[in-house]
Design an enzyme around this catalytic site. Structure first.
Site, PDB file in Angstrom:
ATOM      1  N   ASP A 174      43.359  21.625 -33.210  1.00  0.00           N
ATOM      2  CA  ASP A 174      43.799  23.012 -33.354  1.00  0.00           C
ATOM      3  C   ASP A 174      42.555  23.865 -33.217  1.00  0.00           C
ATOM      4  O   ASP A 174      41.442  23.338 -33.121  1.00  0.00           O
ATOM      5  CB  ASP A 174      44.493  23.233 -34.706  1.00  0.00           C
ATOM      6  CG  ASP A 174      45.544  24.338 -34.660  1.00  0.00           C
ATOM      7  OD1 ASP A 174      45.229  25.425 -34.124  1.00  0.00           O
ATOM      8  OD2 ASP A 174      46.662  24.125 -35.143  1.00  0.00           O
ATOM      9  N   HIS A 247      46.782  27.282 -29.334  1.00  0.00           N
ATOM     10  CA  HIS A 247      45.925  26.750 -30.402  1.00  0.00           C
ATOM     11  C   HIS A 247      44.824  25.864 -29.835  1.00  0.00           C
ATOM     12  O   HIS A 247      44.454  24.850 -30.436  1.00  0.00           O
ATOM     13  CB  HIS A 247      46.752  25.949 -31.413  1.00  0.00           C
ATOM     14  CG  HIS A 247      47.670  26.777 -32.253  1.00  0.00           C
ATOM     15  ND1 HIS A 247      47.256  27.411 -33.401  1.00  0.00           N
ATOM     16  CD2 HIS A 247      48.987  27.075 -32.110  1.00  0.00           C
ATOM     17  CE1 HIS A 247      48.277  28.060 -33.938  1.00  0.00           C
ATOM     18  NE2 HIS A 247      49.342  27.879 -33.169  1.00  0.00           N
ATOM     19  N   GLU A 302      53.563  28.692 -30.637  1.00  0.00           N
ATOM     20  CA  GLU A 302      52.771  29.915 -30.751  1.00  0.00           C
ATOM     21  C   GLU A 302      51.771  30.134 -29.615  1.00  0.00           C
ATOM     22  O   GLU A 302      50.686  30.691 -29.823  1.00  0.00           O
ATOM     23  CB  GLU A 302      52.038  29.935 -32.105  1.00  0.00           C
ATOM     24  CG  GLU A 302      52.990  29.918 -33.287  1.00  0.00           C
ATOM     25  CD  GLU A 302      52.294  29.908 -34.634  1.00  0.00           C
ATOM     26  OE1 GLU A 302      52.864  30.441 -35.597  1.00  0.00           O
ATOM     27  OE2 GLU A 302      51.178  29.351 -34.736  1.00  0.00           O
TER      28      GLU A 302
END
Length: 663
Positions: A174, A247, A302
């Site tokens: 991440d 990410h 996301e």
């Protein structure tokens, strides 16, 4: 040999002494176990599907053998445990079932599973027929935000195995750090595994491990092999996650050529470049070699997609593939990666955003934004794993926020985790693989804090995942969870004290009766609550319903402006006390007001200033905090109108208020 021993009086005395020591030690072990309330099968977590107790008990000695029988009719991971005064027999169709039967014995006796054959213990005669409700029973460990030692992972796997959890979702990559050695791309760990600040919410940059402020770490391939082997011995599958396309800031810091043209901030890999897919495939090759898991998690959540819109490579890809939107472009990446993983004999899991751009039928969806993603996936013919934030995000505080350590989420007590039924609303449960709880570690720096957040809520998840709903009983579970928590504490785990739980805010559990209930609330023209956090509308602040510890519970009213409202009691009343709550959760942009002012009037024209208050919490403090504002007087005053003004702090964000209680 026996005759020789009997002839030797000294050796005979030695044997008798040894036997005496063994029986004394055994008695001590049994007494200790009973004192810890761990002597019965009624204390097992997760609760077995069927238990029939009979008279008598069985005494196991170090030389006693447990009988094992293989029966293909037993469901996978299931077992039948039969205890008579003379024997213990375990019947299963696989090694996992045998292992879980032994874990049941371990909990009933208080003896570690690895020591059952070597110790003296005593159990009630019974027959247990047991098998899991779901095949996938998981916990997520986020090591990107804060790297966890290999020893901590081992300890965590032990705790999981004891309660029959069988999947550890390993969030290895991440933006906060890349945590796995990849030979083809050494810069991923040379720079992507370290940053200059311990707390990820503070300003930081990626750095070399030799930097004096470097914080982070990564697992070597040998580390991963050890972790995988340790898990396999406990019938736990490690499901690795390599986050893509979003990410991925740490990837782009190490290999900036994988960015979109001109993109400087999104953190998304460029799906228009062939180099991106070459990178992904080489990484996955090494990951697949290390992890035998059927599933490889590819993230998918996301993605900002901001850089894609202006990228010439992305535009060319969309034109060549006939793609009409950014979601379809992400869908192209997902399907292409899925095909590659499938070609290696594996399958992909992705967060529920991967549904938006279309994906292959073999992909499994992990539903986190509520339950709808899982329901939609199953209706489209995909397998699904349920992990909705409202039940399964255990990074939320688990008790009264002011007494708890920092947490990312709102409020998620153990009772709510236990109440979840993953199959509710699912049209085809044959496609529902199971359920998972997630501990994201933005706020969780230490390993002790991580354990505190996992346990005992993960015990609730274990029972949700294993035990059929009709067998669940909240009060009995809490009793068993207290016992298990004490046992875990003895074993060196840091566990939330369930017996000392304050619980939900008492005032929120039933309607309140006070002088302002039903009173009209008049707001200044520039003061409007948000539609999302209306709490029921104009008079929500006087409806008698107090908010709980979560601003998302539907009883808190949210504002993105300074607050200025007047409560009309309808007639003059004698009042001596005014109170209301506000809350702060900096991670979510929720702040306490800089100040709250109180005024009162009998006629609505002439207002008396009663005083102002400032919060007792600094706006820079992380985690959820509750603050009560109000005034009280020993002498009641005649009042019809109460005016309250609250100003936002300099950080802006949301203001939240619940009921204005007037007495």
């Amino acid at each position: 040999m026996q005759k020789a021993l009997l002839k030797d009086s000294n050796r005979e005395k030695t044997v008798k002494m040894r036997r005496s020591i063994i029986f004394i030690a055994a008695a001590a072990v049994l007494a200790s176990a009973c004192n810890a309330d761990l002597c019965g099968f009624g204390d097992i977590i997760p609760a077995p599907q069927e238990v029939t107790v009979s008279e008598g008990d069985f005494l196991h000695k170090p030389w006693t053998k447990i009988a094992y029988v293989t029966d293909e009719a037993i469901p996978a991971e299931g077992y039948v445990l039969e205890v008579t005064p003379k024997s213990v027999r375990i019947t299963s169709s696989d090694e996992a079932g045998r292992y879980y039967a032994r874990q049941t014995l371990a909990q009933a006796t208080g003896i570690d599973e690895t020591q059952l054959d070597r110790k003296t213990w005593k159990v009630q005669c019974c027959k247990i027929t047991d098998s899991p409700r779901f095949a996938y029973r998981g916990l997520l460990m986020d090591v990107s935000r804060h790297f966890r030692s290999k020893e901590f992972v081992f300890k965590h796997l032990d705790a999981m195995a004891a309660v029959k959890l069988n999947r550890m979702h390993f969030h290895l990559t991440d933006e906060a750090g890349w945590r796995i050695q990849i030979d083809a791309f050494p810069r991923l760990t040379e720079i992507g595994a370290y940053r200059t600040a311990k707390f990820r919410m503070d300003p930081w940059e990626y750095c070399e491990p030799t930097d004096t402020s470097a914080y982070g770490g990564f697992y070597t391939k040998d580390d991963i092999r050890e972790i995988v082997a340790y898990a396999q011995a406990r019938h736990i599958t490690i499901v690795p996650e390599i986050e893509m396309p979003g990410h991925s800031n740490e990837v782009l810091a190490a290999y900036p050529e994988l960015k979109c043209t001109g993109d400087v901030e999104s953190g998304d890999l460029c799906p228009g470049k062939e180099a991106t897919f070459e990178f992904i495939e080489k990484v996955l090759d090494e990951v697949i070699e290390l992890f035998p898991s059927e599933y490889i998690h590819i993230g998918g959540d996301e993605a900002v997609k901001r850089g894609w819109k202006a990228c010439d490579d992305c535009k060319a890809r969309m034109e060549a593939e006939g793609l009409g939107s950014m979601e379809e472009l992400q869908g192209y990446l997902t399907r292409r990666v899925e095909e590659y993983v499938n070609s290696k004999g594996r399958h992909v899991i992705g967060w529920d955003e991967i549904l938006e751009g279309g994906l292959g039928k073999e992909a499994t969806v992990m539903s986190w934004r509520g339950v709808e993603g899982g329901q939609a996936a199953i209706e489209a013919g995909h397998k699904a794993i349920m992990t909705p934030g409202t039940y399964c995000y255990i990074d939320a505080t688990q008790d009264f926020p002011n007494k708890e350590p920092a947490a990312f989420g709102n409020y998620l007590p153990i009772n709510r985790v236990y109440s979840y039924d993953p199959a509710e609303g699912i049209s085809d449960t044959s496609l529902l693989l199971g359920v998972q709880a997630n501990l994201w570690s933005e706020m969780i720096i230490s390993e002790e804090h991580a354990e505190y957040m996992y346990w005992p809520r993960s015990l609730a998840l274990a029972e949700v995942a294993w035990t059929n709903p009709e067998r669940k009983d909240l009060q009995d579970f809490r009793r068993r969870a207290v016992l298990r928590g004490k046992k875990m504490t003895e074993l060196g785990y840091t566990v939330f004290d369930l017996e000392g739980e304050a619980g939900e805010r008492a005032e929120s559990l039933e309607p309140q009766n006070h002088l302002a209930v039903g009173a009209r609330v008049v707001r200044a023209p520039e003061c409007n609550y948000t539609e999302r956090y209306s709490a029921g509308g104009d008079n929500a602040l006087t409806d008698g319903l107090c908010g709980g510890w979560a601003y998302t519970d539907g009883k808190w009213q949210g504002y993105l402006c300074d607050v200025d409202f007047t409560i009309d009691l309808g007639e003059v009343k004698d009042i001596s006390n005014i109170t209301l709550l506000s809350m702060q959760n900096r991670v979510h942009g929720v702040y306490l007001p800089a100040s709250v002012e109180f005024f009162m009037s009998a006629n609505g024209l002439d207002y008396e200033f009663l005083g102002s208050q400032v919060p007792d919490t600094d706006p820079d403090v992380w985690g959820a905090r509750i603050c009560q504002f109000g005034l009280s007087s020993s002498e009641p005053s005649p009042v019809r109108y109460i005016m309250i003004r609250a100003s936002r702090c300099e950080k802006g964000g949301f203001l939240f208020f619940d009921e204005v209680i007037v007495k």
